[in-house]
Design a protein around this motif. Structure first.
Motif, PDB file in Angstrom:
ATOM      1  N   SER A 549       0.814  -1.215   0.000  1.00 15.91           N
ATOM      2  CA  SER A 549       0.000   0.000   0.000  1.00 15.91           C
ATOM      3  C   SER A 549       0.848   1.265   0.000  1.00 15.91           C
ATOM      4  N   ARG A 550       2.160   1.146   0.149  1.00 13.10           N
ATOM      5  CA  ARG A 550       3.018   2.325   0.263  1.00 13.10           C
ATOM      6  C   ARG A 550       4.000   2.500  -0.896  1.00 13.10           C
ATOM      7  N   ILE A 551       4.040   1.547  -1.812  1.00 15.97           N
ATOM      8  CA  ILE A 551       5.113   1.590  -2.814  1.00 15.97           C
ATOM      9  C   ILE A 551       4.985   2.769  -3.762  1.00 15.97           C
ATOM     10  N   ASP A 553       4.067   5.747  -2.694  1.00 21.37           N
ATOM     11  CA  ASP A 553       4.279   6.982  -1.928  1.00 21.37           C
ATOM     12  C   ASP A 553       5.606   7.617  -2.327  1.00 21.37           C
ATOM     13  N   PRO A 554       5.655   8.956  -2.376  1.00 18.93           N
ATOM     14  CA  PRO A 554       6.930   9.619  -2.701  1.00 18.93           C
ATOM     15  C   PRO A 554       8.002   9.291  -1.681  1.00 18.93           C
ATOM     16  N   PHE A 555       9.203   9.036  -2.159  1.00 19.18           N
ATOM     17  CA  PHE A 555      10.403   8.823  -1.343  1.00 19.18           C
ATOM     18  C   PHE A 555      10.368   7.517  -0.550  1.00 19.18           C
ATOM     19  N   TYR A 556       9.372   6.657  -0.785  1.00 21.80           N
ATOM     20  CA  TYR A 556       9.355   5.362  -0.102  1.00 21.80           C
ATOM     21  C   TYR A 556      10.074   4.343  -0.964  1.00 21.80           C
ATOM     22  N   THR A 557      11.018   3.633  -0.374  1.00 22.01           N
ATOM     23  CA  THR A 557      11.769   2.619  -1.106  1.00 22.01           C
ATOM     24  C   THR A 557      12.149   1.490  -0.171  1.00 22.01           C
ATOM     25  N   THR A 558      12.194   0.272  -0.721  1.00 19.50           N
ATOM     26  CA  THR A 558      12.655  -0.891   0.053  1.00 19.50           C
ATOM     27  C   THR A 558      14.091  -1.232  -0.282  1.00 19.50           C
ATOM     28  N   LYS A 559      14.720  -0.415  -1.144  1.00 18.42           N
ATOM     29  CA  LYS A 559      16.106  -0.670  -1.512  1.00 18.42           C
ATOM     30  C   LYS A 559      17.039  -0.189  -0.402  1.00 18.42           C
ATOM     31  N   PRO A 560      18.256  -0.722  -0.330  1.00 19.80           N
ATOM     32  CA  PRO A 560      19.224  -0.255   0.672  1.00 19.80           C
ATOM     33  C   PRO A 560      19.520   1.222   0.500  1.00 19.80           C
ATOM     34  N   VAL A 561      20.049   1.832   1.602  1.00 19.76           N
ATOM     35  CA  VAL A 561      20.385   3.250   1.574  1.00 19.76           C
ATOM     36  C   VAL A 561      21.399   3.521   0.468  1.00 19.76           C
ATOM     37  N   LEU A 567      11.404   7.674  -5.823  1.00 16.80           N
ATOM     38  CA  LEU A 567      10.601   8.548  -6.680  1.00 16.80           C
ATOM     39  C   LEU A 567      10.088   7.834  -7.932  1.00 16.80           C
ATOM     40  N   GLY A 568      10.723   6.753  -8.373  1.00 15.31           N
ATOM     41  CA  GLY A 568      10.393   6.130  -9.647  1.00 15.31           C
ATOM     42  C   GLY A 568       8.939   5.734  -9.745  1.00 15.31           C
ATOM     43  N   LEU A 569       8.436   4.918  -8.801  1.00 12.41           N
ATOM     44  CA  LEU A 569       7.052   4.460  -8.851  1.00 12.41           C
ATOM     45  C   LEU A 569       6.076   5.597  -8.582  1.00 12.41           C
ATOM     46  N   SER A 570       6.464   6.528  -7.698  1.00  9.99           N
ATOM     47  CA  SER A 570       5.596   7.670  -7.437  1.00  9.99           C
ATOM     48  C   SER A 570       5.408   8.516  -8.697  1.00  9.99           C
ATOM     49  N   LEU A 571       6.511   8.774  -9.413  1.00 11.98           N
ATOM     50  CA  LEU A 571       6.422   9.523 -10.665  1.00 11.98           C
ATOM     51  C   LEU A 571       5.578   8.753 -11.688  1.00 11.98           C
ATOM     52  N   SER A 572       5.786   7.454 -11.762  1.00 13.60           N
ATOM     53  CA  SER A 572       5.026   6.645 -12.710  1.00 13.60           C
ATOM     54  C   SER A 572       3.536   6.705 -12.403  1.00 13.60           C
ATOM     55  N   TYR A 573       3.197   6.621 -11.130  1.00 14.92           N
ATOM     56  CA  TYR A 573       1.792   6.667 -10.727  1.00 14.92           C
ATOM     57  C   TYR A 573       1.173   8.012 -11.115  1.00 14.92           C
ATOM     58  N   GLY A 574       1.935   9.092 -10.902  1.00 16.77           N
ATOM     59  CA  GLY A 574       1.441  10.412 -11.274  1.00 16.77           C
ATOM     60  C   GLY A 574       1.229  10.548 -12.774  1.00 16.77           C
ATOM     61  N   ILE A 575       2.157  10.008 -13.555  1.00 15.67           N
ATOM     62  CA  ILE A 575       2.018  10.077 -15.014  1.00 15.67           C
ATOM     63  C   ILE A 575       0.785   9.304 -15.476  1.00 15.67           C
TER      64      ILE A 575
END
Length: 609
Positions: A549-551, A553-561, A567-575
């Motif tokens: 449910s959060r993937i 969201d802007p700036f949310y990532t499960t990747k290491p620091v 931003l990738g999925l958030s930008l895609s969702y916006g587009i």
């Protein structure tokens, strides 16, 4: 005989005076000095010491000597020990609570080997215990270093009487000291109680908070002016002996009664409870922060409660204002984040467009004339090879054997058969390489749409997917096998560069999800009613259910620091939302993830027009 009686009468009188002095003395040092002087004068000793038990050990508190028929007594000694006395005698008296009297210490006996007696040459010794209520209070030590038999039975009896009276007087002195200290303590406690009572009264009356106390029946036994004003009475005295039922409505009073009874029965306080109340005098509504604690007696038994109500109306008003302003700030922050995300997207697309434009500009022209020249060269080579074939056929018409041999040697040297076979292969491979370069440049052009402005147009999504795969080939080819399952789909009205951006983000995420092991990425397309859907599936690690449910969201990532910006999925969702489409995700941990992109074939805004 007459003189002996007079002497006895005089000694008895002196003894009584000594006993009277010991009895009436109330100052410790005076008592010690009087006792030492009395035992020396009454016994004829040359030296006497008074030792008292302090903290379980004996300490010399006074000692006296006879010099020139005068008794000199010293008290207030600084830490004298018993090292200057016969240790064996002192220990025997201390442990056995018995007196030790030696007529002549020089004679053989139980204590004749004592180092002190042998070194000092003491003759007469007497050591008497001082007993008070069965306990050893101390002891009196006497000695005479020149004369034996000084401490006669009669003198020892007199010494015992003096020591016994001294023990009584010492206990009286100590008791008086104890009483004096206790009296001072009680006076200090009383003063402290008076101070605390005055302090509490002042605090209770001057504090704006409601402060009150109730008994076990919840009847008021104390209340300050703030409580009285809040409950609609003129004085706190009007509260005493009454309960909340005399002031509040029955439902409210019942709630307070049950609440306070529960506190008294459980012994657990009610801390920082916020409640809305009415001022009974003015009927104003206010917020109160209430604390109620059990009131206990000296034995810890609960005998009531103590309550404090703190008016927090202004704080609550401020809190509500802060909540409102915080909501506004959150909304503004969301807008700023969205704007920032769009700005990042625009900058990335602009950078890619500029890069593609530069590459196309720099490569297209050279590739064009290289391809053109190479086509011509291909024709020339074919002609040359045809000419060589014709020369080869004409070799047997040459009459000169020398010329024939020379041509044969030259043919073998250049390996003419190999050249004839390899040159067409090289030409074909080179032509294929130039074609691939042209395709890469075309892919960059298709991805960024450098040939036109950023405007809505009908585009072939398959072409965009293929162009995107060419662009990110190095990101995927070492990690996954890409399977294209394209269906029959129409062109879609969209902003092609932005849709390509979405596809690129989904493909890169799929590649990253595969981890170290090589996997598979499947791309499916199909047309459904008025929409076209694109599914991108991977065989990667999957996404935890709580994170789905959060993937977006802007700036949310499960990747290491340091490995992702969120931003990738958030930008895609916006587009996708901008295109009136949907972007959904399904995932199973350890199985993989599928992103499903659905786009309307035509813009709905245009349909409404």
């Amino acid at each position: 005989m007459y003189l002996d009686n007079r002497t006895r009468t005089s000694e008895l009188s002196c003894t009584l005076d000594m006993l009277r002095a010991i009895t009436t003395t109330r100052v410790p040092d005076e008592l010690f000095s009087t006792l030492v002087r009395a035992v020396i004068e009454s016994s004829g000793a040359c030296r006497a010491c008074l030792l008292l038990v302090e903290d379980g050990a004996l300490r010399i508190v006074a000692q006296g000597k006879t010099e020139d028929q005068r008794v000199d007594v010293r008290t207030n000694l600084q830490g004298p020990s018993c090292s200057g006395l016969p240790e064996s005698i002192v220990t025997a008296v201390q442990l056995g609570h018995v007196q030790v009297v030696l007529a002549d210490a020089a004679e053989a006996g139980s204590f004749s080997n004592d180092p002190y007696l042998r070194k000092q040459g003491v003759r007469s010794v007497a050591c008497l215990p001082m007993i008070g209520q069965g306990d050893l209070l101390g002891l009196v030590y006497l000695e005479h270093d020149l004369q034996a038999g000084v401490f006669t039975e009669e003198r020892v009896m007199l010494l015992n009487a003096l020591v016994a009276q001294a023990a009584i007087s010492l206990e009286n002195v100590r008791y008086c000291e104890h009483l004096a200290k206790e009296n001072d303590r009680l006076n200090a406690v009383q003063s402290e109680l008076v101070f605390q009572r005055n302090l509490l009264r002042t605090l209770a009356e001057t504090f704006p908070h409601r402060i009150y106390a109730k008994d076990t029946q919840t009847r008021f036994i104390f209340g300050n002016m703030a409580v009285a004003q809040g409950m609609g009475v003129a004085s706190p005295d009007e509260l005493l002996g009454k309960t909340d039922f005399g002031f509040y409505p029955a439902a409210c009073a019942t709630r307070y009664y049950r609440e306070e009874q529960a506190i008294m029965q459980s012994g657990q306080p009610l801390m920082h409870h916020e409640e809305e109340v009415n001022y009974l005098l003015t009927n104003d509504v206010a917020w109160m922060l209430t604390t109620k604690v059990p009131l206990r007696d000296d034995e810890g038994k609960v005998i009531g409660i103590v309550g404090v109500n703190y008016n927090i109306t202004e704080r609550k008003r401020t809190e509500m204002e802060l909540v409102s302003r915080n909501a506004e700030l959150l909304e503004l922050n969301a807008r700023l984040s969205q704007a920032q995300a769009q700005l990042v997207q625009s900058e990335k697309l602009a950078s890619i467009g500029q890069l593609a434009a530069g590459v196309a500009h720099e490569i297209n022209n050279p590739i064009g004339f290289i391809f053109s020249n190479f086509t011509a060269l291909d024709g020339y080579v074919e002609k040359l090879l045809a000419m060589l074939a014709a020369y080869k056929e004409a070799e047997h018409f040459i009459d000169s054997k020398a010329t024939t041999d020379k041509l044969k040697v030259l043919s073998e040297r250049v390996d003419l058969p190999f050249l004839k076979d390899d040159i067409p292969v090289l030409m074909a491979e080179t032509k294929d390489g130039i074609t691939r370069v042209r395709k890469i440049v075309q892919a960059l052009t298709d991805f960024s749409r450098i040939g036109g402005k950023l405007e809505w147009q009908f585009a072939d999504l398959h072409q965009g997917i293929d162009a995107t795969l060419n662009i990110i080939s190095s990101e995927i080819k070492y990690k996954a096998d890409v399977i294209r399952e394209y269906g029959q789909i129409p062109e879609v009205e969209c902003l092609p560069s932005e849709i390509n951006q979405v596809i690129m983000n989904l493909l890169v995420n799929a590649a990253h999800a595969l981890g170290e092991e090589r996997g598979r990425i499947t791309i499916r397309t199909r047309a459904e009613h008025e929409t076209v859907s694109i599914e991108i599936s991977d065989t990667g690690c999957g996404i935890e259910k709580e994170n789905l449910s959060r993937i977006f969201d802007p700036f949310y990532t499960t990747k290491p620091v340091g490995k992702g910006t969120g931003l990738g999925l958030s930008l895609s969702y916006g587009i996708v939302q901008k295109h009136d489409g949907t972007l959904e995700v399904e995932s199973k941990v350890g199985k993989g993830t599928t992103f499903r992109l659905a786009l309307p074939i035509k813009r709905r805004r245009l349909q409404l027009e």
